[in-house]
Every structure is written in C-alpha cells, then in structure tokens.
Design a protein around this motif. Sequence first.
Motif, mmCIF file in Angstrom:
data_model
loop_
_atom_site.group_PDB
_atom_site.id
_atom_site.type_symbol
_atom_site.label_atom_id
_atom_site.label_comp_id
_atom_site.label_asym_id
_atom_site.label_seq_id
_atom_site.Cartn_x
_atom_site.Cartn_y
_atom_site.Cartn_z
ATOM 1 N N LEU A 153 -3.682 3.917 -2.850
ATOM 2 C CA LEU A 153 -5.052 3.845 -3.360
ATOM 3 C C LEU A 153 -5.439 5.123 -4.092
ATOM 4 O O LEU A 153 -6.054 5.075 -5.165
ATOM 5 N N ALA A 154 -5.069 6.273 -3.545
ATOM 6 C CA ALA A 154 -5.430 7.547 -4.163
ATOM 7 C C ALA A 154 -4.842 7.676 -5.561
ATOM 8 O O ALA A 154 -5.458 8.283 -6.441
ATOM 9 N N HIS A 155 -3.670 7.073 -5.773
ATOM 10 C CA HIS A 155 -2.995 7.216 -7.057
ATOM 11 C C HIS A 155 -2.950 5.919 -7.862
ATOM 12 O O HIS A 155 -2.222 5.821 -8.850
ATOM 13 N N LYS A 156 -3.750 4.936 -7.417
ATOM 14 C CA LYS A 156 -3.905 3.680 -8.158
ATOM 15 C C LYS A 156 -2.546 3.037 -8.458
ATOM 16 O O LYS A 156 -2.244 2.670 -9.596
ATOM 17 N N HIS A 157 -1.750 2.891 -7.420
ATOM 18 C CA HIS A 157 -0.401 2.350 -7.590
ATOM 19 C C HIS A 157 -0.329 0.930 -7.031
ATOM 20 O O HIS A 157 -0.828 0.657 -5.947
ATOM 21 N N PRO A 158 0.282 -0.015 -7.741
ATOM 22 C CA PRO A 158 0.368 -1.396 -7.251
ATOM 23 C C PRO A 158 1.287 -1.526 -6.037
ATOM 24 O O PRO A 158 2.345 -0.910 -5.981
#
Length: 352
Positions: A153-158
């Motif tokens: 979530l912190a790095h917007k990763h799928p």
Amino acid sequence: MAGRGTLHNLDHRFSGLRIEAVDDGWQQGIDWAPEFMNSAPQTQVHGIQARSIISHNQSPDVPFSRSINPYQGCEHGCIYCYARPSHAYLELSPGLDFETKLFAKLNAAHLLRQAFSKPGYQPQTIVIGANTDPYQPIEQQYRLTRALLEVMLAHKHPVGIITKSAMVLRDLELLQALASEGLCHVMVSVTTLDEDLRRKLEPRASTGQGRLAVIGKLARAGIPVGVLAAPMIPRLNGSELEQIISAAAAQGANQAGYILLRLPHELTQLFDDWLTLHYPDKRQAVLNQLKASREGRLNSPAFGDRMRGSGQFAELLAQRFRLICKRSGLNAAHTPLNLHAFIRPHQQFELF
C-alpha cells in the motif's frame, strides 16, 4: 491424530536413510510409557532471515510470474497440498513435519522494500500465498502478511492473495485501500462444502461455508474477489464443482478457477495412505480415475497438463467449469491490476 492431516513422517526423496517403525511388543499391556510417546506433536515455528523474498516463475499454467510466501510449511495440514514436497529441501519430511515444523521469514517486509528500491525494478502483480497459506494460524502472531500488505500500500504496488482462511478479514481496511486504487485481488480457495470431508482433508482450515461468507464480506467491501475450486478430486469432491462456484457467485465472486488434484513426489504416498485410512472403499476408484487423467500416472509435471489433466474425466471437468462460469456470469471480463501507480522507495517529488 486430531487436527493433523497425516499421522506420520515419511522419508523425503533426498534422505539417505530409511526409517521404519516396528512393533517389538514392549508397549503391550503397560501404562508407563513416557508422556511424549502418547502426545500429539506441537507446532514449532522457527524465525528465519530470508535471503530474498520474491519468487519468479515462467509457468504458462498460472496467471502470474511473481509470488511471495512469508511462511514455509503450513499448519492447515491439508493432505493434498502440492507444497508439501518443498519441505524436503529443508531436510524435513513432507508429512507431519510440513504441518508442525514451520518457518517464518521475519525480514519479509524489509526485503520487499529493498526489492522495490532497486533502480531497475518494474512492477508486476505479486501473489502472496501461491505455495503456503499467508493466513495460516501463525499469522495471528507473526503478522508477516499484514506487514507485506502495508509495504504494498505504501508503494502503490499491485498484489494478489490466495487463501482459504477467514483471517484475511482482519486486514480488510488494507485491502479496501488497495482495491480503491485498483491494486489488489483476492482468491478464496474452497475445496468442499461437505464438513465431514473438509475436516479430513483440511483439519485446521476454515469451513467451506465460512469461506463463502468471506467471499461475501470481501465483495461487499468493494474488494475484487474470486473462488478457486481446488483441488478437484474424483469420487470425493468432484461432484461439488457447480455447487461451489454458483454459491461463490451468489456471494459476489467475479472470477473462478479450478485445479485437478496434483500428487508430486512424496505427496503420492501421503495421499494414498490418507485414502487407505479415511476412504478405503473408494481408494482404488480415486487412484484409477487420477491415473486415467494423467496418462496412466498419478502425477504429470508437464506444463498444460499438471493443473487440468487430460482424458475423458479431465475434459468433462473442464466443460462443466466453463458452463457453470457462463451461467454464473464469472470470468466474463478481466480487469488487470494497476501497474502505473507504483512509487519507488525514497522517490522525491517536486512540491511546486
């Protein structure tokens, strides 16, 4: 043994020793045997520092190329688990050791941040739980899966998740935040809705009805969720395919998949022993049907065949799957996860 999938530790394929229990008669009619000889083995968890955390695969049989397994071994004790043979690489048995001697990768979240920070890293969906369940009971204490989701979530990763545990609902707020940006999808594995069969197949997992309820709660929270009817076992749960998928669709699932039972390496003997113990009258029929679906063998490692099989039963199962998905409105459209929101660690932004 209550709460365990198998009763013994068979020798793994790399072992140079063969150990065989023999009844020498000394235990007959006595009550002074040490307590440990009569007690069920307790779960042991070893915290380890992993060298890397993202696994890569090029298999055409799975729709992802990257995965993370925060735990090795799984306390759910599912007798059919294709991950059991991986315990042999640790010089442990794929039998009872797999469900009682577990390893937690304590530095999983740290390693994931390191991987994200590499200059050449390009985001692709990472599936958590492709091998062992990321929400098995010890996750309640170690919270490694939650830590990984926080990094995602912190790095917007799928991220994709595969689980059969209701514990996934503990992280509902994280999953909602990810889903709001098109960054997550959850697949809930449902093997059977027959509770007697479930207790024998998956002694420490959530109930089938409980997993359907999980699908409903995830769907109502706006989280894309699917059902994985796996594994399908001839003469045991194969007839439940339509029931499982239609029930999941009614709860809000938007995707579905299935897998025909796989029996790699030591799993062949473990499953045969389990059949002899629980379903001796069906044992030969189950094994014969599996062989008919694997060109005369109980397992096939070949791409394109290992997940679905071949032959009449496998083809009929595939047809039934396609038909029930069409009737239930599943797999009609696939929206890929968002690969464009990724924020590399330590990336600087201009404010003006």
